[in-house]
Design a protein around this motif. Structure first.
Motif, short mmCIF file in Angstrom:
data_model
loop_
_atom_site.label_atom_id
_atom_site.label_comp_id
_atom_site.label_asym_id
_atom_site.label_seq_id
_atom_site.Cartn_x
_atom_site.Cartn_y
_atom_site.Cartn_z
N SER A 126 -5.53 20.74 -41.99
CA SER A 126 -3.99 19.62 -41.05
C SER A 126 -3.98 18.51 -40.81
N VAL A 127 -5.70 17.61 -41.46
CA VAL A 127 -5.45 16.62 -41.64
C VAL A 127 -5.07 15.96 -42.48
N PRO A 128 -4.92 15.82 -44.05
CA PRO A 128 -4.60 16.15 -45.04
C PRO A 128 -3.21 16.20 -45.50
N LEU A 129 -2.66 16.80 -44.70
CA LEU A 129 -1.29 17.62 -44.39
C LEU A 129 -0.27 16.86 -43.51
N GLY A 130 -0.75 16.13 -43.14
CA GLY A 130 -0.18 14.97 -42.15
C GLY A 130 0.17 15.89 -40.74
N LYS A 131 -0.34 17.36 -40.53
CA LYS A 131 0.17 17.91 -39.14
C LYS A 131 -0.96 17.98 -38.61
N PRO A 132 -1.64 17.27 -37.88
CA PRO A 132 -2.91 17.72 -36.99
C PRO A 132 -2.27 18.91 -36.02
N LEU A 133 -2.95 19.39 -35.70
CA LEU A 133 -3.35 20.80 -35.37
C LEU A 133 -3.63 19.95 -33.84
N ALA A 134 -4.87 19.00 -33.74
CA ALA A 134 -4.88 18.89 -32.47
C ALA A 134 -3.43 18.22 -31.64
N MET A 135 -2.25 17.58 -31.96
CA MET A 135 -1.18 17.83 -32.08
C MET A 135 -0.27 18.23 -31.07
N LYS A 136 -0.14 19.34 -32.55
CA LYS A 136 0.50 20.97 -31.76
C LYS A 136 -0.07 21.21 -30.43
N LEU A 137 -1.32 21.37 -30.48
CA LEU A 137 -1.90 21.90 -28.76
C LEU A 137 -1.63 21.01 -27.88
N ALA A 138 -1.88 19.37 -28.19
CA ALA A 138 -1.48 18.51 -26.88
C ALA A 138 -0.14 19.18 -26.18
N LYS A 139 0.88 18.89 -27.40
CA LYS A 139 2.45 19.35 -26.87
C LYS A 139 2.14 20.77 -26.00
N ASP A 140 1.24 21.54 -26.37
CA ASP A 140 1.02 23.19 -24.93
C ASP A 140 0.83 22.60 -23.66
N MET A 141 -0.13 22.12 -23.60
CA MET A 141 -1.05 21.47 -22.49
C MET A 141 -0.29 20.34 -21.74
N ALA A 142 0.48 19.44 -21.99
CA ALA A 142 0.66 18.66 -21.37
C ALA A 142 1.98 17.73 -21.65
N PRO A 143 2.87 17.51 -20.22
CA PRO A 143 4.05 17.47 -20.62
C PRO A 143 4.08 15.64 -20.77
N ARG A 160 -7.04 11.85 -36.40
CA ARG A 160 -8.50 11.94 -36.00
C ARG A 160 -9.27 12.86 -34.91
N ILE A 161 -8.14 13.54 -34.13
CA ILE A 161 -8.72 13.72 -32.92
C ILE A 161 -9.55 15.23 -33.92
N SER A 162 -7.98 15.82 -34.52
CA SER A 162 -8.44 16.76 -35.76
C SER A 162 -10.07 17.18 -35.65
N LEU A 163 -10.01 15.96 -36.79
CA LEU A 163 -10.87 15.90 -37.14
C LEU A 163 -12.63 15.99 -36.14
N LEU A 164 -12.54 15.44 -34.78
CA LEU A 164 -13.38 15.37 -34.18
C LEU A 164 -13.92 16.99 -33.94
#
Length: 228
Positions: A126-143, A160-164
């Motif tokens: 998801s990092v080289p695609l510019g669509k970090p998966l971590a962001m998608k998960l964060a949207k589900d977990m916090a308002p 960076r967090i997606s790489l982590l």
């Protein structure tokens, strides 16, 4: 008269600049913990207890019954079924079927490890695609307001967090595979669970600390609200 949102609402305005306050970590944990225990920890505990008493086939039946029993209970009571529990139901059904066909407990535990490897690669891809998966998960977990996700600094943080998390999950896979093929099922379940939980706790701590830092930076940018 409608009350303007304030800091307790998670967002506000300071000098025309949109400001967001991250919910307390304890509130996020209290929201996510019951779902994690129900969908991840409990099925493993039920499987192990049944394995000691009923053998492999009994353990497989018990694990499947636990997950689907939880879904049925919520349906009857009119409560929503969490996405984590639905994923657990699909996963435990496939795992139990393959383990029963091969008569191997190792196969039962190997499957989620391979699934974790796939998730690790998904974070990485998801990092080289510019669509970090971590962001998608964060949207589900916090308002969190959508405007913050569109801010360049926030987007770079989630890359960076997606790489982590790709690295954290890959480390979990390495530990799991080594223990699965070199230790007993009992040792695998409890020691591996502790190690994996430690990796996860470290990843969560770094993620939350980093995001709070990013939020502070964004909130300090006067007159530069994130693009809508």
């Amino acid at each position: 008269m409608t009350r303007a949102p304030g800091p307790k609402d998670g967002q506000g305005h300071a000098g025309g600049h949109h400001v967001f306050e991250l919910p307390r970590v304890t509130a996020l944990l209290m929201h996510a913990l019951p779902r994690f225990v129900e969908g991840v920890i409990a099925p493993v505990a039920v499987f192990y207890a049944a394995l000691m008493v009923l053998g492999l086939n009994g353990a497989l039946v018990a694990a499947v019954a636990w997950v689907y029993g939880g879904i049925a209970y919520r349906y009857v009571r009119g409560h929503p079924v969490s996405g984590m529990l639905m994923l657990a139901a699909v996963g435990v059904t496939v795992r139990a079927g393959l383990a029963a066909a091969t008569h191997s407990a190792v196969v039962y535990f190997l499957q989620p490890t391979l699934g974790t490897l796939c998730v690790s690669m998904a974070f990485l891809a998801s990092v080289p695609l510019g669509k970090p998966l971590a962001m998608k998960l964060a949207k589900d977990m916090a308002p969190i307001p959508d405007a913050f996700y569109k801010h360049d600094r926030v987007h770079r943080f989630f890359l960076r967090i997606s790489l982590l998390w790709s690295g954290v999950l890959l480390a979990n896979v390495g530990v799991s595979l080594w223990m699965l093929f070199n230790e007993s099922i009992s040792m695998y379940l409890w020691i591996r669970t502790g190690i994996v939980a430690g990796f996860g706790a470290l990843g969560i701590a770094v993620s939350v600390w980093g995001f709070k830092r990013v939020v502070r930076h964004v909130n300090r940018e006067p007159g530069q609200a994130p693009a809508a």
